[in-house]
Design an enzyme around this catalytic site. Sequence first.
Site, mmCIF file in Angstrom:
data_model
loop_
_atom_site.group_PDB
_atom_site.id
_atom_site.type_symbol
_atom_site.label_atom_id
_atom_site.label_comp_id
_atom_site.label_asym_id
_atom_site.label_seq_id
_atom_site.Cartn_x
_atom_site.Cartn_y
_atom_site.Cartn_z
ATOM 1 N N CYS A 114 32.766 67.342 38.675
ATOM 2 C CA CYS A 114 32.526 65.869 39.575
ATOM 3 C C CYS A 114 32.840 64.675 38.853
ATOM 4 O O CYS A 114 32.973 63.580 39.502
ATOM 5 C CB CYS A 114 31.246 66.224 40.078
ATOM 6 N N HIS A 222 24.678 65.466 39.141
ATOM 7 C CA HIS A 222 26.168 65.412 39.944
ATOM 8 C C HIS A 222 26.612 63.998 40.056
ATOM 9 O O HIS A 222 25.750 62.913 39.962
ATOM 10 C CB HIS A 222 25.747 65.856 41.420
#
Length: 411
Positions: A114, A222
Site C-alpha cells: 500500500c 494502511h
Amino acid sequence: MLSQYTQLHGRPEVPQNCLDVTVGSPLEGSPWHDIESDPAVFTSLAEKIGIKGVEVEEVFDLGDEFIDSIGETFGLIFLFKWRDKDTEEADQRRAMTNIPPELFFMNQVIQNACGTQALLSIAFNCPRIKLSQELRYFKRFCLPLSPPMRGFALTNCHAIRTAHNSFGRQTDLPVLEYYVPEPPKPEPKKSSKKKGKRGKKRKREDSEEEAEKQVVEEEIFHFICYVPVNGTIWEIDGLKRTPKDRGRVRNAKNWIKDVRPVIRKRMADYDDQAIAFNLMALVPDRRELLNAEEAEITAVEDAAKSKLQALDTEAADRMNVDVTAGGDPSAPLPSRRDIARMKSVPELLKVLEVVEAKKRDLVRRRAEETEKRERYRVENVRRRYDYTPFMKKFLSLLHQKGKLNKIPHYA
C-alpha cells in the site's frame, strides 16, 4: 513422487525467495515487505522507482502557518490504523459514474504494497510529475486494464518490488515458501479404556481457550493518498472498490486546506488512543527549487549591474565593496522589468544588497538540503542493517569479562 522422496530422504530444504522461478535478487523474489512511514524512506523510494524531481516531507501540523510553509504539494500520503469499520466500508459497492476517466486507480491485491501504491497513485495522477521511461511504460501498459488487474500488474513488476523491498530490514524480510507435505504420522493406538476421555477433552478445550485469550491482535496499518484531479480532491485507497470524492478544490495554491476537515475528522475518530496515523506530503525536490531560484537571482543581478554600469561607472566600480554586507534575504526580489525602470544609483545598490543577501541564504539552504539527503542515506542503510550478529558477539564478550550481570544494576 514428492511424498515418496520425503519418506526416503526426509523433508527437503525449501529454497528461499522462490516467489519467481528465475530471479537473481533476493529482494526481487521475496514477497512485499512492510515499510516505515518515514520521509527518508519514501523520498528514496520515489527516486528508486523512477518518480523524478520530488521528495516527501512529514506534515506535523494542519494549521495555516505550517501548511503555507510546505508550498506546492502534489499529493498527501496518509497512514492510519486499520479497523473493522474500514473493512465494512471496503466491502461496499459504489457507483463509478462520477469518476473521471483520466483518474488512475488500482486495487491492492497483495499485502504490504500500500505504501508504494499510494506513492504511484499520486505520481500517475499528477501530470506535473516527471516519470522515468520504465514507469511511463508501466502506466501505459496498465491503462486499459481494470483496477484489480492493475494491482496484479504492480505485484508482478520486479523492478518496483525490488525497490520497495530494499527498504525492509533483512531480519523481517518475508520469504514465500512452497508447501512441502510432511511424512504421514502413525495413528495412535486406540485404548480399550474409555475412562477419563471426556475429562481430557474438556481440559484440552480449556487450554485452547486460554491460549486464544492470550493472543494479542496485531495492529494493522494502511497507506492511502489524497490527490487533486480536475479540480476535485480524491481519496485513493487500494482496498476500496472505487476512489472517493472528497470535495472541490477551492484554494488552488494550497489545496491541503480543502481536504483538511476530512483528515481531521478521521483523526478524531481515534479518540485518545496512541498515535495511530501519520501524514506526509509529496512535494517538489527542494534542490531543484533552489536551482531555479539561483537562476532567477543571477538574472536579476546581471540586469542590475548592467543598469548601474550604464548610469554611473564609478558606482559600478564600488558596488562589489558596498553590497557585500547587509541586505535582507526575506525582502522581495524585483523583476528585470522593474530594474529597467529604475533610474537612481542608490535604488540599484539596494537591489544588489538584497541579491547578495539572498545568495548567502541560498548557500545556507543548499547546505541544509545536502546534509538532509546524506542523513536520509545513512538512516536507510542503518534501517536495513542486521544488527543481530553484532549484538550476539557484544553480549558474548560482556559475559566473558563478567560484566553482563552488572548491566541491570546500572539500568
